[in-house]
Design a protein around this motif. Structure first.
Motif, short mmCIF file in Angstrom:
data_model
loop_
_atom_site.label_atom_id
_atom_site.label_comp_id
_atom_site.label_asym_id
_atom_site.label_seq_id
_atom_site.Cartn_x
_atom_site.Cartn_y
_atom_site.Cartn_z
N ARG A 1 -6.10 -1.58 -2.73
CA ARG A 1 -4.85 -1.41 -2.00
C ARG A 1 -4.30 0.00 -2.18
O ARG A 1 -3.13 0.27 -1.88
CB ARG A 1 -3.83 -2.45 -2.44
CG ARG A 1 -4.28 -3.89 -2.16
CD ARG A 1 -3.18 -4.89 -2.41
NE ARG A 1 -2.08 -4.76 -1.47
CZ ARG A 1 -2.05 -5.30 -0.25
NH1 ARG A 1 -3.08 -6.00 0.18
NH2 ARG A 1 -1.00 -5.15 0.53
N GLY A 2 -5.13 0.91 -2.72
CA GLY A 2 -4.73 2.30 -2.85
C GLY A 2 -3.90 2.62 -4.06
O GLY A 2 -3.28 3.69 -4.13
N VAL A 3 -3.87 1.72 -5.04
CA VAL A 3 -3.06 1.91 -6.24
C VAL A 3 -3.97 2.07 -7.45
O VAL A 3 -4.85 1.23 -7.70
CB VAL A 3 -2.10 0.72 -6.47
CG1 VAL A 3 -1.36 0.86 -7.80
CG2 VAL A 3 -1.11 0.63 -5.31
N THR A 4 -3.76 3.13 -8.22
CA THR A 4 -4.54 3.39 -9.42
C THR A 4 -3.69 3.13 -10.66
O THR A 4 -2.61 3.72 -10.80
CB THR A 4 -5.04 4.85 -9.46
OG1 THR A 4 -5.84 5.11 -8.30
CG2 THR A 4 -5.85 5.11 -10.72
N ALA B 1 5.49 2.66 -0.61
CA ALA B 1 5.51 3.05 -2.01
C ALA B 1 5.50 4.57 -2.11
O ALA B 1 4.91 5.26 -1.29
CB ALA B 1 4.30 2.47 -2.74
N ARG C 1 0.85 -1.18 0.00
CA ARG C 1 0.00 0.00 0.00
C ARG C 1 0.89 1.24 0.00
O ARG C 1 2.02 1.21 0.49
CB ARG C 1 -0.91 0.01 1.23
CG ARG C 1 -1.90 -1.14 1.28
CD ARG C 1 -2.71 -1.11 2.56
NE ARG C 1 -3.61 -2.25 2.65
CZ ARG C 1 -4.81 -2.30 2.11
NH1 ARG C 1 -5.28 -1.24 1.46
NH2 ARG C 1 -5.57 -3.37 2.24
N PRO C 2 0.40 2.38 -0.52
CA PRO C 2 1.23 3.59 -0.54
C PRO C 2 1.77 3.96 0.84
O PRO C 2 2.91 4.40 0.96
CB PRO C 2 0.26 4.66 -1.07
CG PRO C 2 -0.70 3.88 -1.93
CD PRO C 2 -0.88 2.57 -1.24
N ASP C 3 0.97 3.73 1.89
CA ASP C 3 1.44 4.10 3.23
C ASP C 3 2.38 3.05 3.82
O ASP C 3 2.84 3.19 4.94
CB ASP C 3 0.26 4.34 4.17
CG ASP C 3 -0.65 3.12 4.29
OD1 ASP C 3 -1.61 3.20 5.09
OD2 ASP C 3 -0.40 2.10 3.60
N THR D 1 4.32 6.39 -4.63
CA THR D 1 3.21 6.94 -5.39
C THR D 1 2.08 5.93 -5.43
O THR D 1 2.31 4.73 -5.26
CB THR D 1 3.64 7.28 -6.83
OG1 THR D 1 2.50 7.75 -7.56
CG2 THR D 1 4.24 6.08 -7.55
N ASN D 2 0.86 6.39 -5.62
CA ASN D 2 -0.25 5.47 -5.71
C ASN D 2 -0.75 5.31 -7.14
O ASN D 2 -1.80 4.73 -7.39
CB ASN D 2 -1.41 5.92 -4.81
CG ASN D 2 -2.02 7.24 -5.28
OD1 ASN D 2 -1.44 7.97 -6.07
ND2 ASN D 2 -3.20 7.52 -4.78
N THR D 3 0.00 5.86 -8.10
CA THR D 3 -0.35 5.72 -9.52
C THR D 3 0.69 4.82 -10.17
O THR D 3 1.89 5.05 -10.04
CB THR D 3 -0.37 7.09 -10.22
OG1 THR D 3 -1.27 7.95 -9.52
CG2 THR D 3 -0.85 6.94 -11.66
#
Length: 288
Positions: free
Chosen positions: A87-90, A60, A55-57, A62-64
């Motif tokens: 999981r917060g990723v686009t 990672a 998850r970004p938090d 970035t979430n893109t």
């Protein structure tokens, strides 16, 4: 930038060997790398497929994300995008954009001026296929489905010497369906045959702009020169797709033609183009 690659089936927290050079290049350039279980995506268990994706938090940057991996069906990609979003990723390419680039009937109308005349069925009905042959008229044609041809089985499952010979054309279509099996996608596409004089050039487009020209993966040591990008650029840009490949080839009359539009995420990189060059061009075009 976050790159998502297929996981190694034996060591699932590592990148598949085929894509490891790109993953190493991405890490060296300061990008984040994650893995997805391609086999799980194919089984229809997308939530399981993204289990190793941070998850970004969780670290990672970035979430893109940009996917670079094996071919997926539209359904599989749609489920992948939904599971990643949980999981917060686009994914940078939406499912609708993936389908637009992935299926010939979705892009053909916009690019019909630049590509061989094509007529298709919905599904695998051979009577509907024969009706397409009748509409095309006469002369040679090439058979494929919405996603892929079988040019490596040219004589038996790809090339139709004359669409007016319906029994012979039907035999090619029947063999095509046998070989594609469960991978058959969408419908049967009959494309008028055009005589080409070069190998294909694979051009890579980000946000409607060509950022890299490479050889085709099937002919990595043979890059044709002089591909006419200017004539097709406005039309490709007007598609509004974030990341696509356009395969160009020179016709016998000296006109460059589009033989394929594909989603850039699942388009293979030729070995003659270094992963460092590739990652720099793509990530740089996305502003990463």
């Amino acid at each position: 930038m976050l790159f998502i690659f297929p996981a190694n089936p034996i060591a699932p927290r590592r990148v598949d060997e085929h894509f490891e050079p790109e993953a190493m290049a991405a890490r060296s350039a300061g990008h984040t790398v994650a893995v997805v279980d391609h086999d799980a995506l194919c089984r229809g268990t997308a939530e399981e497929a993204v289990r190793w994706m941070n998850r970004p938090d969780d670290g990672a940057q970035t979430n893109t994300a940009l996917y670079r991996g094996w071919m997926l069906t539209v359904r599989q990609y749609t489920h992948f995008a939904a599971a990643a979003a949980q999981r917060g990723v686009t994914l940078l390419t939406s499912p609708s954009s993936f389908e637009h680039a992935h299926w010939l009937p979705r892009w053909y109308g916009a690019l019909s001026e630049f590509t061989p005349r094509s007529i298709w069925t919905e599904g695998a009905n051979l009577n509907a296929f024969e009706a397409c042959c009748v509409r095309l008229g006469s002369g040679p044609a090439v058979l494929r489905d919405y996603v892929k041809s079988l040019k490596h089985s040219w004589e038996e499952a790809s090339y139709i010497p004359d669409v007016a010979n319906l029994p012979a054309a039907r035999a090619v279509a029947r063999r095509f369906l046998e070989l594609r099996g469960e991978d058959f996608a969408g419908g049967l596409v009959v494309r008028a045959f055009e005589q080409f004089t070069t190998t294909e050039a694979r051009t890579w487009w980000v946000q409607g702009r060509c950022v890299l020209v490479t050889a085709h993966p099937d002919t990595p040591g043979d890059l044709p020169t002089g591909a006419d990008l200017q004539s097709v650029a406005p039309t490709v840009a007007a598609l509004g797709l974030p990341f696509v490949t356009v395969d160009l080839v020179l016709r016998a009359d000296g006109v460059w033609r589009i033989v394929e539009l594909g989603d850039g995420q699942v388009s293979d990189r030729p070995k003659s183009t270094s992963p460092e060059t590739f990652i720099e061009a793509i990530a740089g075009a996305f502003g990463a």
